[in-house]
Design a protein around this motif. Structure first.
Motif, PDB file in Angstrom:
ATOM      1  N   THR A 163       0.786  -1.251   0.092  1.00  0.00           N
ATOM      2  CA  THR A 163       0.191   0.063   0.174  1.00  0.00           C
ATOM      3  C   THR A 163       0.882   1.119   0.162  1.00  0.00           C
ATOM      4  OG1 THR A 163      -0.365  -0.270   2.499  1.00  0.00           O
ATOM      5  CG2 THR A 163      -1.993  -1.171   0.900  1.00  0.00           C
ATOM      6  N   LEU A 164       2.042   1.421   0.618  1.00  0.00           N
ATOM      7  CA  LEU A 164       2.908   2.629   0.749  1.00  0.00           C
ATOM      8  C   LEU A 164       3.321   2.800  -0.725  1.00  0.00           C
ATOM      9  CD1 LEU A 164       4.691   2.242   4.018  1.00  0.00           C
ATOM     10  CD2 LEU A 164       2.863   3.736   3.461  1.00  0.00           C
ATOM     11  N   GLU A 165       3.737   1.567  -1.444  1.00  0.00           N
ATOM     12  CA  GLU A 165       4.427   1.567  -2.660  1.00  0.00           C
ATOM     13  C   GLU A 165       3.321   2.213  -3.735  1.00  0.00           C
ATOM     14  OE1 GLU A 165       5.829  -1.996  -4.143  1.00  0.00           O
ATOM     15  OE2 GLU A 165       7.940  -1.689  -3.126  1.00  0.00           O
ATOM     16  N   GLY A 168       1.819   6.287  -1.439  1.00  0.00           N
ATOM     17  CA  GLY A 168       2.713   7.338  -1.181  1.00  0.00           C
ATOM     18  C   GLY A 168       2.310   8.163  -0.067  1.00  0.00           C
ATOM     19  N   ALA A 169       2.258   9.366  -0.159  1.00  0.00           N
ATOM     20  CA  ALA A 169       1.884  10.394   1.029  1.00  0.00           C
ATOM     21  C   ALA A 169       0.471  10.803   1.128  1.00  0.00           C
ATOM     22  CB  ALA A 169       2.878  11.398   0.990  1.00  0.00           C
ATOM     23  N   ALA A 170      -0.346  10.274   0.110  1.00  0.00           N
ATOM     24  CA  ALA A 170      -1.688  10.677   0.038  1.00  0.00           C
ATOM     25  C   ALA A 170      -2.546  10.958   1.340  1.00  0.00           C
ATOM     26  CB  ALA A 170      -2.572   9.691  -0.770  1.00  0.00           C
ATOM     27  N   PRO A 171      -2.244  10.100   2.317  1.00  0.00           N
ATOM     28  CA  PRO A 171      -2.999  10.409   3.705  1.00  0.00           C
ATOM     29  C   PRO A 171      -2.748  11.745   4.279  1.00  0.00           C
ATOM     30  CG  PRO A 171      -1.857   8.336   3.680  1.00  0.00           C
ATOM     31  CD  PRO A 171      -1.402   8.664   2.517  1.00  0.00           C
ATOM     32  N   LEU A 172      -1.542  12.531   4.056  1.00  0.00           N
ATOM     33  CA  LEU A 172      -1.325  13.649   4.446  1.00  0.00           C
ATOM     34  C   LEU A 172      -1.891  14.788   3.823  1.00  0.00           C
ATOM     35  CD1 LEU A 172       2.233  12.841   5.578  1.00  0.00           C
ATOM     36  CD2 LEU A 172       0.316  12.680   6.835  1.00  0.00           C
ATOM     37  N   ALA A 173      -2.478  14.598   2.606  1.00  0.00           N
ATOM     38  CA  ALA A 173      -2.934  15.622   1.859  1.00  0.00           C
ATOM     39  C   ALA A 173      -4.281  16.191   2.444  1.00  0.00           C
ATOM     40  CB  ALA A 173      -3.325  14.990   0.433  1.00  0.00           C
ATOM     41  N   PRO A 174      -4.284  17.557   2.418  1.00  0.00           N
ATOM     42  CA  PRO A 174      -5.381  18.240   3.043  1.00  0.00           C
ATOM     43  C   PRO A 174      -6.820  17.639   2.379  1.00  0.00           C
ATOM     44  CG  PRO A 174      -4.204  19.834   2.013  1.00  0.00           C
ATOM     45  CD  PRO A 174      -3.505  18.537   1.627  1.00  0.00           C
ATOM     46  N   GLY A 175      -8.065  17.663   3.257  1.00  0.00           N
ATOM     47  CA  GLY A 175      -9.107  17.230   2.561  1.00  0.00           C
ATOM     48  C   GLY A 175      -9.927  16.843   3.980  1.00  0.00           C
ATOM     49  N   GLY A 176     -11.363  16.938   3.730  1.00  0.00           N
ATOM     50  CA  GLY A 176     -12.160  16.918   4.835  1.00  0.00           C
ATOM     51  C   GLY A 176     -12.123  17.902   6.129  1.00  0.00           C
ATOM     52  N   GLU A 177     -13.133  17.794   6.814  1.00  0.00           N
ATOM     53  CA  GLU A 177     -13.171  18.836   8.088  1.00  0.00           C
ATOM     54  C   GLU A 177     -12.287  18.227   9.080  1.00  0.00           C
ATOM     55  OE1 GLU A 177     -16.029  21.831  10.326  1.00  0.00           O
ATOM     56  OE2 GLU A 177     -17.009  20.398   8.838  1.00  0.00           O
ATOM     57  N   LEU A 178     -11.696  18.784   9.825  1.00  0.00           N
ATOM     58  CA  LEU A 178     -10.708  18.381  10.939  1.00  0.00           C
ATOM     59  C   LEU A 178     -11.366  19.027  12.295  1.00  0.00           C
ATOM     60  CD1 LEU A 178      -8.521  16.361  12.042  1.00  0.00           C
ATOM     61  CD2 LEU A 178      -7.078  18.519  12.074  1.00  0.00           C
ATOM     62  N   VAL A 236      -2.940   2.208   4.301  1.00  0.00           N
ATOM     63  CA  VAL A 236      -4.674   2.069   3.627  1.00  0.00           C
ATOM     64  C   VAL A 236      -5.188   3.487   3.418  1.00  0.00           C
ATOM     65  CG1 VAL A 236      -6.828   1.154   4.547  1.00  0.00           C
ATOM     66  CG2 VAL A 236      -4.965  -0.132   4.970  1.00  0.00           C
ATOM     67  N   LEU A 237      -5.016   4.402   4.092  1.00  0.00           N
ATOM     68  CA  LEU A 237      -5.314   5.651   3.674  1.00  0.00           C
ATOM     69  C   LEU A 237      -4.800   6.105   2.370  1.00  0.00           C
ATOM     70  CD1 LEU A 237      -5.233   7.575   7.052  1.00  0.00           C
ATOM     71  CD2 LEU A 237      -7.270   7.292   5.713  1.00  0.00           C
ATOM     72  N   GLY A 238      -3.785   5.752   2.069  1.00  0.00           N
ATOM     73  CA  GLY A 238      -3.032   6.209   0.805  1.00  0.00           C
ATOM     74  C   GLY A 238      -3.677   5.682  -0.312  1.00  0.00           C
ATOM     75  N   LEU A 252      -8.490  -3.737   4.993  1.00  0.00           N
ATOM     76  CA  LEU A 252      -7.158  -3.943   4.234  1.00  0.00           C
ATOM     77  C   LEU A 252      -7.430  -4.926   3.074  1.00  0.00           C
ATOM     78  CD1 LEU A 252      -6.194  -3.240   7.279  1.00  0.00           C
ATOM     79  CD2 LEU A 252      -4.698  -5.181   7.196  1.00  0.00           C
ATOM     80  N   THR A 253      -8.219  -5.691   2.805  1.00  0.00           N
ATOM     81  CA  THR A 253      -8.655  -6.512   1.533  1.00  0.00           C
ATOM     82  C   THR A 253      -8.864  -5.580   0.415  1.00  0.00           C
ATOM     83  OG1 THR A 253     -10.812  -7.109   2.245  1.00  0.00           O
ATOM     84  CG2 THR A 253      -9.127  -8.802   2.707  1.00  0.00           C
ATOM     85  N   ASP A 254      -9.645  -4.635   0.836  1.00  0.00           N
ATOM     86  CA  ASP A 254     -10.147  -3.384   0.013  1.00  0.00           C
ATOM     87  C   ASP A 254      -8.752  -2.947  -0.449  1.00  0.00           C
ATOM     88  OD1 ASP A 254     -12.579  -4.371  -0.065  1.00  0.00           O
ATOM     89  OD2 ASP A 254     -13.226  -2.694   1.191  1.00  0.00           O
ATOM     90  N   ALA A 255      -8.084  -2.644   0.388  1.00  0.00           N
ATOM     91  CA  ALA A 255      -6.845  -1.689   0.083  1.00  0.00           C
ATOM     92  C   ALA A 255      -5.894  -2.509  -0.941  1.00  0.00           C
ATOM     93  CB  ALA A 255      -5.853  -1.300   1.602  1.00  0.00           C
ATOM     94  N   VAL A 256      -5.435  -3.714  -0.344  1.00  0.00           N
ATOM     95  CA  VAL A 256      -4.455  -4.114  -1.381  1.00  0.00           C
ATOM     96  C   VAL A 256      -5.093  -4.688  -2.743  1.00  0.00           C
ATOM     97  CG1 VAL A 256      -3.329  -5.439   0.735  1.00  0.00           C
ATOM     98  CG2 VAL A 256      -5.208  -6.677  -0.476  1.00  0.00           C
ATOM     99  N   ARG A 257      -6.485  -4.656  -2.613  1.00  0.00           N
ATOM    100  CA  ARG A 257      -7.159  -4.829  -4.246  1.00  0.00           C
ATOM    101  C   ARG A 257      -6.831  -3.452  -4.918  1.00  0.00           C
ATOM    102  NH1 ARG A 257     -11.702  -6.269  -2.535  1.00  0.00           N
ATOM    103  NH2 ARG A 257     -11.409  -8.513  -2.783  1.00  0.00           N
ATOM    104  N   ALA A 258      -7.029  -2.281  -4.234  1.00  0.00           N
ATOM    105  CA  ALA A 258      -7.076  -1.108  -4.911  1.00  0.00           C
ATOM    106  C   ALA A 258      -5.336  -0.877  -5.201  1.00  0.00           C
ATOM    107  CB  ALA A 258      -7.437  -0.017  -3.944  1.00  0.00           C
ATOM    108  N   ALA A 259      -4.591  -1.315  -4.567  1.00  0.00           N
ATOM    109  CA  ALA A 259      -3.239  -1.351  -4.900  1.00  0.00           C
ATOM    110  C   ALA A 259      -2.813  -1.896  -5.963  1.00  0.00           C
ATOM    111  CB  ALA A 259      -2.324  -1.549  -3.620  1.00  0.00           C
ATOM    112  N   GLY A 260      -3.711  -2.897  -6.641  1.00  0.00           N
ATOM    113  CA  GLY A 260      -3.424  -3.595  -7.656  1.00  0.00           C
ATOM    114  C   GLY A 260      -2.877  -5.273  -7.343  1.00  0.00           C
ATOM    115  N   ALA A 261      -2.719  -5.448  -5.962  1.00  0.00           N
ATOM    116  CA  ALA A 261      -2.191  -6.848  -5.488  1.00  0.00           C
ATOM    117  C   ALA A 261      -3.281  -7.820  -5.398  1.00  0.00           C
ATOM    118  CB  ALA A 261      -1.308  -6.592  -4.368  1.00  0.00           C
ATOM    119  N   ASP A 262      -4.191  -8.136  -6.250  1.00  0.00           N
ATOM    120  CA  ASP A 262      -5.261  -9.001  -6.118  1.00  0.00           C
ATOM    121  C   ASP A 262      -5.050 -10.132  -5.436  1.00  0.00           C
ATOM    122  OD1 ASP A 262      -7.008  -7.031  -7.170  1.00  0.00           O
ATOM    123  OD2 ASP A 262      -7.271  -8.174  -8.798  1.00  0.00           O
ATOM    124  N   GLY A 263      -3.846 -10.880  -5.693  1.00  0.00           N
ATOM    125  CA  GLY A 263      -3.199 -12.071  -5.160  1.00  0.00           C
ATOM    126  C   GLY A 263      -3.112 -12.252  -3.489  1.00  0.00           C
TER     127      GLY A 263
END
Length: 412
Positions: A163-165, A168-178, A236-238, A252-263
């Motif tokens: 997921t990190l590969e 990247g740093a997408a979780p730190l991008a601004p978005g949503g109300e804190l 996972v957020l990334g 976690l299963t949704d995250a690895v699927r979204a990362a292209g690692a269906d296996g």
């Protein structure tokens, strides 16, 4: 017949039992609801930090108290010894009820990943199987938890890399109300994941050299778990983002699927089931030991206060806990159990911090932060969880009043 338990657990066993109680509960269950409450990736990571700070304060309070009072029962014993029998009773009540919900949530997690169409049946089978393992002795339980933790950490490491590969740093991008309210509510839900850090304290009567082992084991297991949680949450957020994570029942299963690692999807599913089994095993250990301590003082049926002459475990308490958890697992919803469990456990650790306050001035700053943190997180939970939890606590107070607050002298 012996009424004492055998001291057979060392530092590594203690750390592993703590990891088994924490790693899995939050990673596979609480991240989704917490992301929904936090409203953004940054909010979720801040909430994770807040939950960790409160957990650290509670962990140190529990560790110092466990070293002072190394017998089974955890905060039930500490509250009784430091604050009076009522507070010990209330802590034990909150723990047993809250952790019964946690046990059910973990059993249902196993069912959801192994056989979603028959999740409740699989959950009941898991409870029966692990109760049988615990019945045979705590050393066998510790060995099994060690194997489970190793497997789960290997799966999580693979998830983090994939997921990190991809993210990247997408979780730190601004978005949503804190918002403060959103962060606190997310922290309260994530606290469900951290609550296993003091599991070893409830096994204090079975630890070798508890005054040295417990204060070392608790922060070590908590620190390792926090590191794992941060890495997995960022990964996972990334790849999913906060909105998709909030809607996911298997992030976690949704995250690895979204990362292209269906296996990796079946591998993650197996890891989730194994992690939940590890958490369930440690949770049943903790609840049964608290039930043993309360039964010794006649706040639960005294028939539960019996230690098996061969296996040196509270076998009747374990069978009773297993039976109740099996019934709950057959009837409840996994997400609904999280907030309810968090409320009860936060009450439990609030009493632990109040007890730690009595240990002297050096312990008071952390105890004060921990007590305030527990109160803030408990009442920031979803309203349904607060109302249900408050009702259960009130029922415990009524039960105490009906029994006329019968005080039992502290055990020597």
């Amino acid at each position: 017949m012996s009424a004492e338990l055998r001291r057979s657990l060392g530092l590594l066993d203690a750390v592993v039992i703590g990891l088994g109680a924490m790693v899995g509960a939050g990673i596979f269950v609480a991240l989704g609801p917490a992301a929904g409450a936090a409203g953004s990736g940054v909010g979720l990571l801040v909430a994770l930090g807040v939950a960790a700070v409160v957990a650290y304060c509670n962990a140190m309070a529990s560790a110092r108290l466990a070293a002072r009072y190394p017998s089974s029962g955890g905060t039930y014993v500490y509250g009784r010894e430091c604050l009076g029998s009522f507070w010990g009773y209330l802590a034990g009540w909150a723990f047993v009820v809250g952790k019964t919900a946690s046990c059910a949530a973990m059993a249902l997690t196993v069912g959801a990943y192994v056989w979603p169409e028959r999740a409740h049946a699989v959950a009941v089978a898991a409870v029966v199987a692990l109760t049988a393992v615990n019945y045979r002795g705590v050393q066998k339980s510790a060995l099994l938890v060690r194997v489970i933790v190793g497997l789960v950490l290997a799966v999580l490491a693979a998830v983090v890399v994939v997921t990190l590969e991809a993210g990247g740093a997408a979780p730190l991008a601004p978005g949503g109300e804190l918002t403060v309210g959103g962060v606190l509510q997310a922290s309260g839900l994530l606290f469900f994941a951290f609550a296993g850090y003091a599991r070893i304290a409830t096994l204090g009567e079975e630890v070798r050299d508890p005054a040295r082992t417990i204060p070392r084991a608790v922060p070590v297991s908590l620190g390792i778990t926090l590191g794992v949680y941060v890495l997995v949450a960022v990964g996972v957020l990334g790849v999913l983002g906060a909105d998709a994570l909030a809607d996911s029942s298997a992030p976690l299963t949704d995250a690895v699927r979204a990362a292209g690692a269906d296996g990796m999807v079946p591998v993650v599913a197996v890891g989730a089931a194994v992690a939940a089994l590890g958490s369930l095993l440690s949770l049943i250990l903790g609840v049964s030991r608290t039930a043993l301590a309360m039964a010794r003082d006649a706040y639960l049926p005294t028939a539960l206060a019996v230690v098996h002459p061969r296996f040196q475990v509270p076998h009747r308490a374990e069978l009773a806990v297993g039976a109740v958890v099996a019934v709950v697992a057959a009837t409840v919803d996994v997400r609904g159990a999280i907030g309810f469990s968090s409320f009860g456990v936060l009450v439990y650790y609030g009493i632990a911090n109040a007890a730690a306050w009595t240990l002297g001035p050096a312990r008071r700053p952390l105890a004060a932060v921990g007590l305030a943190g527990c109160a803030a997180l408990a009442f920031a939970l979803p309203l349904g969880s607060v109302l249900a939890g408050s009702g259960v606590v009130a029922a415990g107070v009524v039960a105490w009043a009906v029994s006329r607050g019968r005080a039992v002298p502290p055990r020597p």
